[in-house]
Design a protein around this motif. Sequence first.
Motif, PDB file in Angstrom:
ATOM      1  N   LYS A 103      69.396  55.616  21.260  1.00 20.97           N
ATOM      2  CA  LYS A 103      70.401  55.358  22.303  1.00 20.97           C
ATOM      3  C   LYS A 103      70.329  56.440  23.381  1.00 20.97           C
ATOM      4  O   LYS A 103      70.350  56.124  24.579  1.00 20.97           O
ATOM      5  N   ALA A 104      70.244  57.695  22.971  1.00 13.40           N
ATOM      6  CA  ALA A 104      70.190  58.802  23.927  1.00 13.40           C
ATOM      7  C   ALA A 104      68.954  58.718  24.807  1.00 13.40           C
ATOM      8  O   ALA A 104      68.979  59.117  25.978  1.00 13.40           O
ATOM      9  N   GLN A 105      67.870  58.174  24.275  1.00 15.04           N
ATOM     10  CA  GLN A 105      66.630  58.014  25.037  1.00 15.04           C
ATOM     11  C   GLN A 105      66.628  56.726  25.877  1.00 15.04           C
ATOM     12  O   GLN A 105      65.665  56.456  26.586  1.00 15.04           O
ATOM     13  N   GLY A 106      67.684  55.939  25.755  1.00 10.79           N
ATOM     14  CA  GLY A 106      67.775  54.691  26.513  1.00 10.79           C
ATOM     15  C   GLY A 106      66.867  53.593  25.996  1.00 10.79           C
ATOM     16  O   GLY A 106      66.607  52.621  26.700  1.00 10.79           O
ATOM     17  N   LYS A 107      66.414  53.716  24.767  1.00 12.73           N
ATOM     18  CA  LYS A 107      65.505  52.712  24.202  1.00 12.73           C
ATOM     19  C   LYS A 107      66.256  51.548  23.585  1.00 12.73           C
ATOM     20  O   LYS A 107      65.689  50.487  23.386  1.00 12.73           O
ATOM     21  N   ILE A 108      67.539  51.775  23.250  1.00  9.75           N
ATOM     22  CA  ILE A 108      68.410  50.700  22.776  1.00  9.75           C
ATOM     23  C   ILE A 108      69.777  50.915  23.396  1.00  9.75           C
ATOM     24  O   ILE A 108      70.120  52.002  23.825  1.00  9.75           O
ATOM     25  N   LEU A 109      70.571  49.860  23.411  1.00  9.38           N
ATOM     26  CA  LEU A 109      71.935  49.944  23.955  1.00  9.38           C
ATOM     27  C   LEU A 109      72.921  50.291  22.874  1.00  9.38           C
ATOM     28  O   LEU A 109      72.795  50.037  21.763  1.00  9.38           O
TER      29      LEU A 109
END
Length: 83
Positions: free
Chosen positions: A77-83
């Motif tokens: 989530k922090a890497q923006g790879k999942i919501l």
Amino acid sequence: QIRKSDYSAYDLLIGMDEANIRNMHRAFGGDPEHKIHLLLAYGRQCRSVADPWYTRDFEATWSDVCEGCHGILEMLKAQGKIL
């Protein structure tokens, strides 16, 4: 079982304990892209998951696996790879 081709196929390779990590390094011929990690490296303490084969404590193993998986989800989530 892991195959040598798994190294190029996946971004993250997770082991439950140091023996898993050693075996992955051996199978892949190293870890040049730093993809191999202990599951609990994403938890509060970087250590092996409690092995119920030896401990007979399945609750501790469940807790460790949940902690590591939640940590991986938070990282993604922090890497923006999942919501």
